[in-house]
Design a protein around this motif. Sequence first.
Motif, PDB file in Angstrom:
ATOM      1  N   ASP A 145       0.777  -1.237   0.000  1.00 28.48           N
ATOM      2  CA  ASP A 145       0.000   0.000   0.000  1.00 28.48           C
ATOM      3  C   ASP A 145       0.809   1.288   0.000  1.00 28.48           C
ATOM      4  O   ASP A 145       0.216   2.365   0.077  1.00 28.48           O
ATOM      5  CB  ASP A 145      -0.924   0.013   1.225  1.00 28.48           C
ATOM      6  N   ALA A 146       2.113   1.227  -0.033  1.00 28.57           N
ATOM      7  CA  ALA A 146       2.927   2.446  -0.055  1.00 28.57           C
ATOM      8  C   ALA A 146       3.838   2.385  -1.281  1.00 28.57           C
ATOM      9  O   ALA A 146       4.965   1.902  -1.200  1.00 28.57           O
ATOM     10  CB  ALA A 146       3.730   2.574   1.236  1.00 28.57           C
ATOM     11  N   PRO A 147       3.361   2.854  -2.438  1.00 35.49           N
ATOM     12  CA  PRO A 147       4.082   2.598  -3.704  1.00 35.49           C
ATOM     13  C   PRO A 147       5.502   3.145  -3.748  1.00 35.49           C
ATOM     14  O   PRO A 147       6.387   2.489  -4.277  1.00 35.49           O
ATOM     15  CB  PRO A 147       3.184   3.252  -4.754  1.00 35.49           C
ATOM     16  N   GLN A 148       5.742   4.336  -3.179  1.00 41.96           N
ATOM     17  CA  GLN A 148       7.093   4.882  -3.248  1.00 41.96           C
ATOM     18  C   GLN A 148       8.051   4.094  -2.353  1.00 41.96           C
ATOM     19  O   GLN A 148       9.189   3.804  -2.734  1.00 41.96           O
ATOM     20  CB  GLN A 148       7.080   6.363  -2.849  1.00 41.96           C
ATOM     21  N   ALA A 149       7.581   3.730  -1.160  1.00 41.95           N
ATOM     22  CA  ALA A 149       8.408   2.913  -0.279  1.00 41.95           C
ATOM     23  C   ALA A 149       8.630   1.538  -0.888  1.00 41.95           C
ATOM     24  O   ALA A 149       9.729   0.973  -0.799  1.00 41.95           O
ATOM     25  CB  ALA A 149       7.753   2.802   1.090  1.00 41.95           C
ATOM     26  N   LYS A 150       7.586   0.986  -1.495  1.00 42.84           N
ATOM     27  CA  LYS A 150       7.699  -0.319  -2.154  1.00 42.84           C
ATOM     28  C   LYS A 150       8.781  -0.286  -3.227  1.00 42.84           C
ATOM     29  O   LYS A 150       9.643  -1.165  -3.302  1.00 42.84           O
ATOM     30  CB  LYS A 150       6.347  -0.691  -2.758  1.00 42.84           C
ATOM     31  N   LYS A 151       8.759   0.763  -4.028  1.00 41.39           N
ATOM     32  CA  LYS A 151       9.762   0.899  -5.086  1.00 41.39           C
ATOM     33  C   LYS A 151      11.163   0.977  -4.493  1.00 41.39           C
ATOM     34  O   LYS A 151      12.120   0.362  -5.000  1.00 41.39           O
ATOM     35  CB  LYS A 151       9.465   2.158  -5.908  1.00 41.39           C
ATOM     36  N   ALA A 152      11.304   1.714  -3.374  1.00 36.48           N
ATOM     37  CA  ALA A 152      12.620   1.854  -2.741  1.00 36.48           C
ATOM     38  C   ALA A 152      13.095   0.536  -2.144  1.00 36.48           C
ATOM     39  O   ALA A 152      14.295   0.220  -2.190  1.00 36.48           O
ATOM     40  CB  ALA A 152      12.559   2.934  -1.668  1.00 36.48           C
ATOM     41  N   VAL A 153      12.173  -0.261  -1.581  1.00 36.16           N
ATOM     42  CA  VAL A 153      12.553  -1.556  -1.019  1.00 36.16           C
ATOM     43  C   VAL A 153      13.031  -2.491  -2.118  1.00 36.16           C
ATOM     44  O   VAL A 153      14.052  -3.184  -1.970  1.00 36.16           O
ATOM     45  CB  VAL A 153      11.378  -2.172  -0.243  1.00 36.16           C
ATOM     46  N   TYR A 154      12.314  -2.532  -3.243  1.00 30.52           N
ATOM     47  CA  TYR A 154      12.753  -3.365  -4.354  1.00 30.52           C
ATOM     48  C   TYR A 154      14.116  -2.914  -4.870  1.00 30.52           C
ATOM     49  O   TYR A 154      14.975  -3.738  -5.215  1.00 30.52           O
ATOM     50  CB  TYR A 154      11.737  -3.327  -5.492  1.00 30.52           C
ATOM     51  N   GLU A 155      14.323  -1.595  -4.920  1.00 33.47           N
ATOM     52  CA  GLU A 155      15.618  -1.090  -5.394  1.00 33.47           C
ATOM     53  C   GLU A 155      16.732  -1.489  -4.423  1.00 33.47           C
ATOM     54  O   GLU A 155      17.839  -1.851  -4.844  1.00 33.47           O
ATOM     55  CB  GLU A 155      15.575   0.429  -5.546  1.00 33.47           C
ATOM     56  N   PHE A 156      16.436  -1.458  -3.127  1.00 29.10           N
ATOM     57  CA  PHE A 156      17.425  -1.907  -2.143  1.00 29.10           C
ATOM     58  C   PHE A 156      17.778  -3.372  -2.365  1.00 29.10           C
ATOM     59  O   PHE A 156      18.953  -3.753  -2.347  1.00 29.10           O
ATOM     60  CB  PHE A 156      16.865  -1.700  -0.727  1.00 29.10           C
ATOM     61  N   LEU A 157      16.776  -4.216  -2.594  1.00 33.14           N
ATOM     62  CA  LEU A 157      17.055  -5.639  -2.823  1.00 33.14           C
ATOM     63  C   LEU A 157      17.829  -5.858  -4.116  1.00 33.14           C
ATOM     64  O   LEU A 157      18.680  -6.736  -4.198  1.00 33.14           O
ATOM     65  CB  LEU A 157      15.737  -6.422  -2.870  1.00 33.14           C
ATOM     66  N   ARG A 158      17.529  -5.037  -5.119  1.00 32.99           N
ATOM     67  CA  ARG A 158      18.178  -5.235  -6.414  1.00 32.99           C
ATOM     68  C   ARG A 158      19.622  -4.728  -6.409  1.00 32.99           C
ATOM     69  O   ARG A 158      20.525  -5.403  -6.905  1.00 32.99           O
ATOM     70  CB  ARG A 158      17.370  -4.526  -7.501  1.00 32.99           C
TER      71      ARG A 158
END
Length: 500
Positions: free
Chosen positions: A458-471
């Motif tokens: 439910d938090a699209p900007q945070a979600k994007k940042a978490v995926y970027e951290f994993l990547r």
Amino acid sequence: MRTSAWKQSLWLLLCCGVAFAAPAAAHRPGEIEVERGRVDGPSGPVDYEIGTLYVRENRYTPNSRVIGVGFARIKAPRATGAPPVFWLPGGPGLSVLGSFTDKSESAQSRLRSWLAFGEVGDLVVVEQRGYTLRGERLTAAYPASPLDRPASIDDDARSMRELARAAVAANPDKDLSGYSIVELADDVDELRRALGYERISLFGGSFGSQWSLAVLQLFPHRVVRAVLSGVEPLDNGYDMPSHVFAALQRMGFEADRDPALAPYLPPGGMMGAVRALHQRFAAGPVRVRVRDAQGREQEVTLGAQDLQLALLAHTDEAGRWPAFILSLYHQHYEAWAREVAAQRAAGEIKLIGPLIDTGLGVSAAREYRLRSDPALDYLGAWNFESYIASARDWPTPGMKDSFRLPRRQEIPVLFVHGDWDTSTPVENTRELLPYFRNGRAIVVHRGGHDGAFYLLRDAPQAKKAVYEFLRSGRDEGLPAQVDAPLPKFEVPDFAPPPRG
């Protein structure tokens, strides 16, 4: 979700799923067996593998039998250069591989979240030995508890000791000492090798975070980075009562400001209701007559230690908790009594819960803090007493402080934690974070036990940042806090009392 000791003793398990792995005896340790399937993804069909890793039941015993551990892999649609993400479920005893075929909303939501990891890299989901769709599901029956006397922590501890001895006697063909968190961490590394990965990232929530921390302790050179939510440090398997109570206070603060609840609030608001209930039940038990599902009348005796459990009821549904507590305050006990009657019925327990938790245990310093905690009067020792009392009866070997206690880590780890989490309180993350030089934390204000999963949903900007951290490991876009929406609090199902 982490299953606390008090929940484990009350949880009625409906075993539905069939173990369909081939007989393990025909396989060698380290061997994998894979089947392939296809599901509908957001951009078309997605191929996946579902398989079985064969491992020794006890790696430290020669000629130990071979058992199956289920796993699944969803390969990224295109190469990202990132290490695969190993997704470790909670519990202990959360079996998730049925998500590929189960049409329930929870299963489909989990599957959608798995498919989204394609933008990071390969995703590997690992189940837990002893409770896996591709192997064995070890359970034990426990008898019904009487309804004519209050619940007792001492009785619960005696029952857990009896259950442990009965479980060992009922499984002479199994080495139950092999169901430890160390063996689970070894399973992850053995699967990594079998799938041909040099290094991996970890994603785990609740017990999955504790499992991930065990992998970090034992195989730090194999882990690139990790995202952990509902964090449970290795020495924090038994929650500190005052930390749980603090989460209740944070819920109460918001509930006290809800106009719809105001007519039901006593002096002192929600926590005033908690104090009044504590004093009421300290004076003696109450008896409530209710009808069961078949319409039969029964009397349920509710005492001070039942109230300790009740204060934690419905906290995973924060919108329901205030109405539940206020109903008790206003002496509407019927719904609570029906819940207690169901909880005291006979049922089954997943053996890997107590096997893992009693073997891991806690340090002497942690046990001292638990037993001297100021919130014990309100919440009791339900979260730890039965496991500490029965630890010698369960066969899993005890861990040492050198394993349990945190150590300095250079591995980048993102901790995500809700400050309304009563299963693994947010203080767990605050205590652990200083040991991770490259660690970051996101607090989900008003978030419950599903921290990272809420964040990714439910938090699209945070979600994007978490995926970027994993990547990539980059953490520039990660927020320090995300605010979850204030839940709509339910109102008690009776008219508010007249004001005196």
